[in-house]
Write an enzyme that holds these catalytic residues in place. Structure first.
Site, PDB file in Angstrom:
ATOM      1  N   ASP A 115      21.371   6.150 -13.724  1.00 40.56           N
ATOM      2  CA  ASP A 115      20.080   5.480 -13.560  1.00 40.56           C
ATOM      3  C   ASP A 115      18.973   6.259 -14.267  1.00 40.56           C
ATOM      4  O   ASP A 115      18.962   7.502 -14.248  1.00 40.56           O
ATOM      5  CB  ASP A 115      19.771   5.335 -12.071  1.00 40.56           C
ATOM      6  CG  ASP A 115      20.845   4.543 -11.356  1.00 40.56           C
ATOM      7  OD1 ASP A 115      20.618   3.368 -11.060  1.00 40.56           O
ATOM      8  OD2 ASP A 115      21.932   5.106 -11.117  1.00 40.56           O
ATOM      9  N   ASP A 153       9.784  -0.711   9.798  1.00 41.93           N
ATOM     10  CA  ASP A 153       8.541  -0.450   9.066  1.00 41.93           C
ATOM     11  C   ASP A 153       7.773  -1.752   8.846  1.00 41.93           C
ATOM     12  O   ASP A 153       7.745  -2.600   9.731  1.00 41.93           O
ATOM     13  CB  ASP A 153       8.867   0.238   7.735  1.00 41.93           C
ATOM     14  CG  ASP A 153       7.792   1.222   7.318  1.00 41.93           C
ATOM     15  OD1 ASP A 153       6.717   0.754   6.913  1.00 41.93           O
ATOM     16  OD2 ASP A 153       8.013   2.438   7.405  1.00 41.93           O
ATOM     17  N   ASP A 154       7.193  -1.909   7.647  1.00 42.60           N
ATOM     18  CA  ASP A 154       6.393  -3.093   7.331  1.00 42.60           C
ATOM     19  C   ASP A 154       7.174  -4.100   6.494  1.00 42.60           C
ATOM     20  O   ASP A 154       6.591  -4.933   5.814  1.00 42.60           O
ATOM     21  CB  ASP A 154       5.092  -2.694   6.616  1.00 42.60           C
ATOM     22  CG  ASP A 154       5.330  -1.813   5.395  1.00 42.60           C
ATOM     23  OD1 ASP A 154       6.471  -1.800   4.887  1.00 42.60           O
ATOM     24  OD2 ASP A 154       4.387  -1.136   4.963  1.00 42.60           O
ATOM     25  N   ASP A 181      13.593 -13.045   7.987  1.00 39.25           N
ATOM     26  CA  ASP A 181      13.257 -12.560   6.643  1.00 39.25           C
ATOM     27  C   ASP A 181      12.285 -11.378   6.720  1.00 39.25           C
ATOM     28  O   ASP A 181      11.129 -11.550   7.111  1.00 39.25           O
ATOM     29  CB  ASP A 181      12.630 -13.699   5.839  1.00 39.25           C
ATOM     30  CG  ASP A 181      12.378 -13.311   4.390  1.00 39.25           C
ATOM     31  OD1 ASP A 181      12.678 -12.155   4.017  1.00 39.25           O
ATOM     32  OD2 ASP A 181      11.888 -14.167   3.632  1.00 39.25           O
ATOM     33  N   ASN A 192       1.654  -2.956   2.133  1.00 37.51           N
ATOM     34  CA  ASN A 192       2.938  -3.027   2.828  1.00 37.51           C
ATOM     35  C   ASN A 192       4.101  -2.597   1.936  1.00 37.51           C
ATOM     36  O   ASN A 192       5.150  -3.229   1.900  1.00 37.51           O
ATOM     37  CB  ASN A 192       3.156  -4.449   3.358  1.00 37.51           C
ATOM     38  CG  ASN A 192       2.116  -4.843   4.376  1.00 37.51           C
ATOM     39  OD1 ASN A 192       1.844  -4.095   5.310  1.00 37.51           O
ATOM     40  ND2 ASN A 192       1.503  -5.996   4.191  1.00 37.51           N
ATOM     41  N   HIS A 194       5.400   0.511   2.215  1.00 35.93           N
ATOM     42  CA  HIS A 194       5.989   1.674   2.879  1.00 35.93           C
ATOM     43  C   HIS A 194       7.480   1.507   3.132  1.00 35.93           C
ATOM     44  O   HIS A 194       8.295   2.379   2.801  1.00 35.93           O
ATOM     45  CB  HIS A 194       5.234   1.900   4.188  1.00 35.93           C
ATOM     46  CG  HIS A 194       5.382   3.252   4.771  1.00 35.93           C
ATOM     47  ND1 HIS A 194       6.068   3.489   5.941  1.00 35.93           N
ATOM     48  CD2 HIS A 194       4.920   4.449   4.365  1.00 35.93           C
ATOM     49  CE1 HIS A 194       6.010   4.784   6.220  1.00 35.93           C
ATOM     50  NE2 HIS A 194       5.319   5.387   5.285  1.00 35.93           N
ATOM     51  N   GLU A 257      -1.318   7.853  16.238  1.00 40.27           N
ATOM     52  CA  GLU A 257      -2.274   8.423  15.288  1.00 40.27           C
ATOM     53  C   GLU A 257      -2.115   9.938  15.193  1.00 40.27           C
ATOM     54  O   GLU A 257      -2.050  10.630  16.212  1.00 40.27           O
ATOM     55  CB  GLU A 257      -3.707   8.091  15.709  1.00 40.27           C
ATOM     56  CG  GLU A 257      -4.093   6.633  15.506  1.00 40.27           C
ATOM     57  CD  GLU A 257      -4.221   6.266  14.040  1.00 40.27           C
ATOM     58  OE1 GLU A 257      -4.422   7.170  13.216  1.00 40.27           O
ATOM     59  OE2 GLU A 257      -4.110   5.073  13.717  1.00 40.27           O
ATOM     60  N   GLY A 294       5.565  13.707  11.437  1.00 39.86           N
ATOM     61  CA  GLY A 294       4.128  13.462  11.505  1.00 39.86           C
ATOM     62  C   GLY A 294       3.350  14.099  10.375  1.00 39.86           C
ATOM     63  O   GLY A 294       3.764  15.105   9.805  1.00 39.86           O
ATOM     64  N   TYR A 308       7.704  10.089  20.393  1.00 43.00           N
ATOM     65  CA  TYR A 308       8.847   9.609  19.618  1.00 43.00           C
ATOM     66  C   TYR A 308       9.592  10.792  18.995  1.00 43.00           C
ATOM     67  O   TYR A 308      10.806  10.922  19.142  1.00 43.00           O
ATOM     68  CB  TYR A 308       8.380   8.631  18.536  1.00 43.00           C
ATOM     69  CG  TYR A 308       7.704   7.409  19.092  1.00 43.00           C
ATOM     70  CD1 TYR A 308       8.415   6.246  19.354  1.00 43.00           C
ATOM     71  CD2 TYR A 308       6.337   7.422  19.382  1.00 43.00           C
ATOM     72  CE1 TYR A 308       7.796   5.126  19.879  1.00 43.00           C
ATOM     73  CE2 TYR A 308       5.702   6.309  19.908  1.00 43.00           C
ATOM     74  CZ  TYR A 308       6.434   5.168  20.160  1.00 43.00           C
ATOM     75  OH  TYR A 308       5.819   4.060  20.692  1.00 43.00           O
ATOM     76  N   GLU A 331       3.175  18.906  10.469  1.00 45.41           N
ATOM     77  CA  GLU A 331       2.888  19.329  11.840  1.00 45.41           C
ATOM     78  C   GLU A 331       3.988  20.274  12.314  1.00 45.41           C
ATOM     79  O   GLU A 331       5.163  20.032  12.065  1.00 45.41           O
ATOM     80  CB  GLU A 331       2.814  18.119  12.778  1.00 45.41           C
ATOM     81  CG  GLU A 331       1.730  17.123  12.434  1.00 45.41           C
ATOM     82  CD  GLU A 331       1.703  15.948  13.400  1.00 45.41           C
ATOM     83  OE1 GLU A 331       2.127  16.123  14.569  1.00 45.41           O
ATOM     84  OE2 GLU A 331       1.270  14.859  12.990  1.00 45.41           O
ATOM     85  N   SER A 368       6.899  10.622   5.684  1.00 49.66           N
ATOM     86  CA  SER A 368       7.461   9.289   5.450  1.00 49.66           C
ATOM     87  C   SER A 368       8.642   9.354   4.503  1.00 49.66           C
ATOM     88  O   SER A 368       9.605   8.608   4.634  1.00 49.66           O
ATOM     89  CB  SER A 368       6.400   8.382   4.818  1.00 49.66           C
ATOM     90  OG  SER A 368       5.545   7.861   5.777  1.00 49.66           O
TER      91      SER A 368
END
Length: 793
Positions: A115, A153-154, A181, A192, A194, A257, A294, A308, A331, A368
Site C-alpha cells: 500500500d 463512535d460517530d 446503517d 464525524n 472520528h 469531558e 483520555g 470508563y 493523562e 483516539s
C-alpha cells in the site's frame, strides 16, 4: 585440548550439514520421542516408561502416550533399534513408533504490504525498534482473520475503498437514528470523521493500492454510530451490548469531558452492559473492551476520574510520541494498562489511516489513535488463540508490554519486578510477543473478589490523613487471593475543594499507586461518593499484609473534609487447592488438553470441570460456548456456571433484580430483589453527644464551616444571578438614555449612532439579523444536542 574441541566442533558441524542435506532430499529424520499405545491408564504408562529409562511427556489421547528418552540423539538419520526393541517386548505395549520430524509450513505467505502509505506507518515497521512489533506478528501468520472488531463512535464510512472489503454489517448499527446503517453524517467541517479514522487503524485492507494498512488487515470491521446525537445511558448500553457473540472486540475513543474537573462514569445500564459483556460475551469467554485513556493532560486531568477507563472491565490504553515521550495531552493514572504510539509535538509524526469522503490522512492524533492500534493488536492475539478470556488478554498485555524507549520520571518497579508507570502502564504493546505467548497460553483461574471494609469510623482529612490496615486477603474463605489483578479503593469523602486532594495507595509489597493527583481546575465541594479508584500496578503481587491509604491536601489553603468510608476490593486468583473446590464429575466432552467443554445432564461447567451445584455467587445457565478444534472454533450449547450480577452475593439469575443475598456493604430489597448500597448517613458513625457546657468552641467551628460549605454553591449561584441582573439593567438603561429612547415610545433605538465593542473581538458595526425559518431549520440540523457530555478523544 584445543585440538579436541576443534575436532568436536567440526564433527558437530558436519553432522548438522548432513541432516540439512537429508532434510532437503526428503529423507526421514528420527527424533528422540516415541508414540506408545499402553492400555491400563497413565499409571501403567508411567511404570513402563520409567522401567526403560523413558520420560512420559503425557497423554496424546485415550491410551496413547508420548515418550521421550534423554540418551537418544535428538535428530538422527536412522532409528534407534535397541531402545525400540526393548520397549516393544514389554507385554503392556500394544504398538509403538519412533517419531519422525515432519516439515510443515504455514499457508499464509507473509509479504510486506504494498500500500502506498505503508512506508509512512512508522509505528508498524520502524527501523529503530520504536514500533509495536506488528510485522513480527504478521510474519508468524496472524493478520486478524476470523476476528470481528466494532468501533463505537460517530459512524464509519462503510464504502471507503480501504474499509469496504473488511466491512461487517453484523458488527454495525446506527443507535442515533435507529437503523442498521452506520454511515456518518457529512458536514462542511467533517466533524464525524472520528470513527472512520479509528476503523482504518484496525482493519484497513492490505495490498489494494489505497492508503495504508490496518494492524489486523484481515479482520472484519464494523461501527456503531452513537456519538452523533443525544448520548444517554441507554445509548451507551445498546452500543456496548451489540451482538456480543459475534463481535469480539469493542474499541472506544471517547469518554466524559477531559476538563480537569469532571468525575463521571457509566450509569446503571452501561455498567450492566460491561458486566454482561465480560461474563456472557464470546460464549462466556468475555467481550474485550479497549478504551482510550483520555486527552486531558493540558488540563491536569486524571483518567481515574473517568469511570470508563477506571473500570476493571476495560483495557485502558495511553499514548507515546514517536520519540518515546509523554504527549502533552496524555493523562496519568494508575488504571492505565499499556501504551501504543500516537501524535506528539510538531516535529513528530502522526498516525496514517482512512478518512472521510474516501480519503486518507497522515494526521490522526491523540489517545483516539492509540486505542484502535491496541484493538488491532488484540485481534491478532485472538486469532492466535480464540479461547483467550477477557482476563487472559489483560494478563498477556501485562506480561509482554515493553518499558524500553519510553521516557518518564515515574517508572517504578513493583513487588514482582515489573516496571510500571502512571503515564504508560506496563509499557508499549508488543504484537509479536503477544501472539507468541498466546499460542500456548493456559487460561487463568476464575476471578476471585475479596472485599475488605477498612474504615470503621469517619476520619478528619486535615492536611494529611493516613489509614493503615493489615489484611489477610480473605484467608480461609473460598475467595482467598494470593495473586492480584485489579485493586479498587472505594472511597466516600467530603472536601471543600476536591481538586486540591492527592490520594495514594501502597500495597504490602511496597508498590505506591497514585489514585488521584491534584486537579487545579476542580473547584467542586462534592467530594467522592463510593468512587472506585482502580490500580493495575500491583498485578501478580501477594495482597496479604499492610495496605496504606494516603490522602493529602496539596495546596497551602486551610481546606477541610472527612473520609467516611474506605473499602478495599481485591481481584485476583489463588493456586488450586488453597480453597476447597466444588465436587467435580460428569464430563461429557473433553478437549485435547483434558479440559471439559460439555457436561452430562444435571451438571454445569465450572472452571473447566463439571459440577452438580454451582458455587456461591454463580448460577447455572445454558449458553453458547466456544472452543477451538485443530482447524476451527466450534459453538456448543451447554450449561455453564455464570457469575451473579456484581451487586449480588448470591442470586437466582444474572440480572441485578435476581439477588438472593447481598455483600456486607449493601442491603437486600425483598420486593425488588436488588442490593442497594446503604445511604451515606446510615454509614456515618454518629459522634458521641457531650453536655453543651463541655463542648469546646473549637469543635463548633468545623461544623459551622461544614454547614456553610454545604450551602456555599447555592449562595454563590444566587449572588451571581443577582449581580448579572443588576448589570444588565444598568447597561440597558444607559444605552437607552444615550440613544434618546423614551419609555413612552416617542423615539426608537437605532445602532447607527455608534459602535459596540466586545472584549476579545475587534470593534465592528453590529447588525441584528433574524434568520428565516428555513435557515433556522438548517442550522438546527447542523447542531448536535448532548444530554450527557461526551468528548471524542
Amino acid at each position: 585440548m584445543e585440538l579436541r574441541s576443534w575436532l568436536l566442533w567440526v564433527v558437530a558441524a558436519a553432522g548438522a550439514v548432513v541432516l540439512l542435506a537429508a532434510d532437503a532430499q526428503g529423507q526421514k529424520i528420527f527424533t528422540n520421542t516415541w508414540a506408545v499405545h499402553i492400555p491400563g491408564g497413565p499409571a501403567v504408562a508411567d511404570r513402563v516408561a520409567q522401567k526403560h529409562g523413558f520420560h512420559n511427556l503425557g497423554q496424546i489421547f485415550g491410551d496413547y502416550y508420548h515418550f521421550w528418552h534423554r540418551a537418544v540423539t535428538k535428530r538422527s538419520l536412522s532409528p534407534h533399534r535397541p531402545r525400540h526393541s526393548r520397549l516393544q517386548r514389554e507385554p503392556q505395549v500394544k504398538w509403538l513408533e519412533q517419531q519422525v520430524a515432519k516439515r510443515r509450513a504455514k499457508r499464509d505467505v507473509y509479504q510486506e504490504p504494498t500500500d502506498p502509505k505503508f512506508p509512512q506507518q512508522w509505528y508498524l515497521s520502524g527501523v529503530t525498534q520504536r514500533d509495536l512489533n506488528v510485522k513480527e506478528a504478521w510474519a508468524q501468520g496472524f493478520t486478524g482473520h476470523g476476528i470481528v472488531v466494532s468501533i463505537l463512535d460517530d459512524g464509519i464510512e462503510k464504502n471507503h475503498p480501504d474499509l469496504a472489503g473488511n466491512y461487517d454489517p453484523g458488527a454495525s448499527f446506527d443507535v442515533n437514528d435507529q437503523d442498521p446503517d452506520p454511515q456518518p453524517r457529512y458536514t462542511q467541517m467533517n466533524d464525524n470523521r472520528h470513527g472512520t479514522r479509528c476503523a482504518g487503524e484496525v482493519a484497513a485492507v492490505a495490498n489494494n493500492g489505497v492508503c495504508g494498512v490496518g494492524v489486523a488487515y484481515n479482520a472484519r470491521i464494523g461501527g456503531v454510530r452513537m456519538l452523533d446525537g443525544e448520548v444517554t445511558d441507554a445509548v451507551e448500553a445498546r452500543s456496548l451490548g451489540l451482538n456480543p457473540n459475534h463481535i469480539h472486540i469493542y474499541s472506544a475513543s471517547w469518554g466524559p469531558e477531559d476538563d480537569g474537573k469532571t468525575v463521571d462514569g457509566p450509569a446503571r445500564l452501561a455498567e450492566e452492559a460491561f458486566f454482561r459483556g465480560v461474563s456472557q460475551g464470546r460464549g462466556g469467554l468475555g467481550s474485550i473492551f479497549v478504551w482510550a485513556s483520555g486527552n486531558g493532560g493540558r488540563e491536569h486531568d486524571s483518567c481515574n476520574c473517568d469511570g470508563y477507563t477506571n473500570s476493571i472491565y476495560t483495557l485502558s490504553i495511553s499514548s507515546a510520541t514517536q520519540f518515546g515521550n509523554v504527549p502533552w495531552y496524555s493523562e496519568a493514572c494508575s488504571s492505565t494498562l499499556a501504551t501504543t504510539y500516537s501524535s506528539g509535538n510538531q516535529n513528530e509524526k502522526q498516525i496514517v489511516t482512512t478518512d472521510l469522503r474516501q480519503k486518507c490522512t497522515e494526521s490522526h492524533t491523540g489517545t483516539s489513535a492509540s486505542a484502535p492500534l491496541a484493538a488491532g493488536i488484540i485481534a491478532l492475539t485472538l486469532e492466535a488463540n480464540k479461547n483467550l478470556t477477557w482476563r487472559d488478554m489483560q494478563h498477556l498485555v501485562v506480561q509482554t508490554s515493553k518499558p524500553a524507549h519510553l521516557n518518564a520520571d515515574d517508572w517504578a518497579t513493583n513487588g514482582v519486578g515489573r516496571k510500571v508507570s502512571h503515564s504508560y502502564g506496563y509499557g508499549l504493546l508488543d504484537a509479536g510477543a503477544m501472539v507468541a505467548l498466546a499460542q500456548n497460553w493456559t487460561t487463568v483461574a476464575p476471578q476471585r473478589k475479596c472485599i475488605v471494609e477498612i474504615l470503621v469510623e469517619p476520619k478528619d482529612i486535615g492536611k494529611r490523613l493516613e489509614v493503615r490496615k493489615a489484611v489477610t486477603a480473605c484467608l480461609g474463605e473460598p475467595n482467598h487471593i494470593t495473586r492480584l489483578e485489579h485493586v479498587q479503593a472505594r472511597l466516600t469523602l467530603s472536601y471543600n475543594r476536591r481538586g486540591d486532594l492527592a490520594i495514594h495507595l501502597i500495597s504490602p509489597m511496597g508498590t505506591r499507586s497514585t489514585l488521584l493527583a491534584a486537579r487545579p481546575h476542580d473547584y467542586s465541594a462534592d467530594g467522592f461518593n463510593d468512587w472506585a479508584f482502580m490500580t493495575t500496578h500491583s498485578w501478580d503481587e501477594d495482597p496479604a499484609g499492610e495496605w496504606v491509604l494516603e490522602i493529602e491536601n496539596t495546596s497551602e489553603a486551610n481546606n477541610y473534609g472527612t473520609l467516611t468510608k474506605f473499602t478495599l476490593v481485591l481481584y485476583g486468583t489463588a493456586p488450586e487447592g488453597l480453597s476447597t473446590p466444588p465436587e467435580s464429575s460428569g464430563c461429557k466432552t473433553l478437549t485435547s488438553s483434558q479440559a471439559c467443554v460439555v457436561c452430562e445432564e444435571g451438571y454445569s461447567l465450572h472452571q473447566k470441570s463439571c459440577v452438580q451445584h454451582c458455587p456461591p455467587g454463580f448460577i447455572p445457565q445454558v449458553l453458547d460456548t466456544h472452543y477451538s478444534t485443530e482447524n476451527d472454533v466450534e459453538i456448543i450449547r451447554a450449561s455453564v456456571c455464570t457469575p451473579c450480577h456484581a451487586s449480588c452475593a448470591t442470586c437466582q439469575g444474572p440480572a441485578p433484580t435476581d439477588c438472593l443475598s447481598c455483600p456486607s456493604h449493601a442491603s437486600l430489597d425483598p420486593v425488588e430483589q436488588t442490593c442497594s448500597r446503604q445511604s451515606q448517613s446510615s454509614r456515618e458513625s454518629r459522634p458521641q453527644q457531650q453536655p453543651p457546657a463541655l463542648r469546646p468552641e473549637v469543635e463548633m467551628e468545623p461544623r459551622l464551616q461544614a454547614g456553610l460549605a454545604s450551602h456555599l454553591p447555592e449562595v454563590l449561584a444566587g449572588l451571581s444571578c443577582l449581580i448579572i441582573v443588576l448589570i444588565f439593567g444598568i447597561v440597558f438603561l444607559f444605552l437607552h438614555r444615550c440613544s434618546g429612547f423614551s419609555f413612552r415610545g416617542v423615539k426608537v433605538y437605532t445602532m447607527d449612532r455608534g459602535l459596540i465593542s466586545y472584549k476579545g473581538l475587534p470593534p465592528e458595526a453590529w447588525q441584528e439579523e433574524c434568520p428565516s425559518d428555513s435557515e433556522e431549520d438548517e442550522g438546527r440540523g447542523e447542531r448536535t444536542a448532548f444530554i450527557k457530555d461526551q468528548s471524542a478523544l
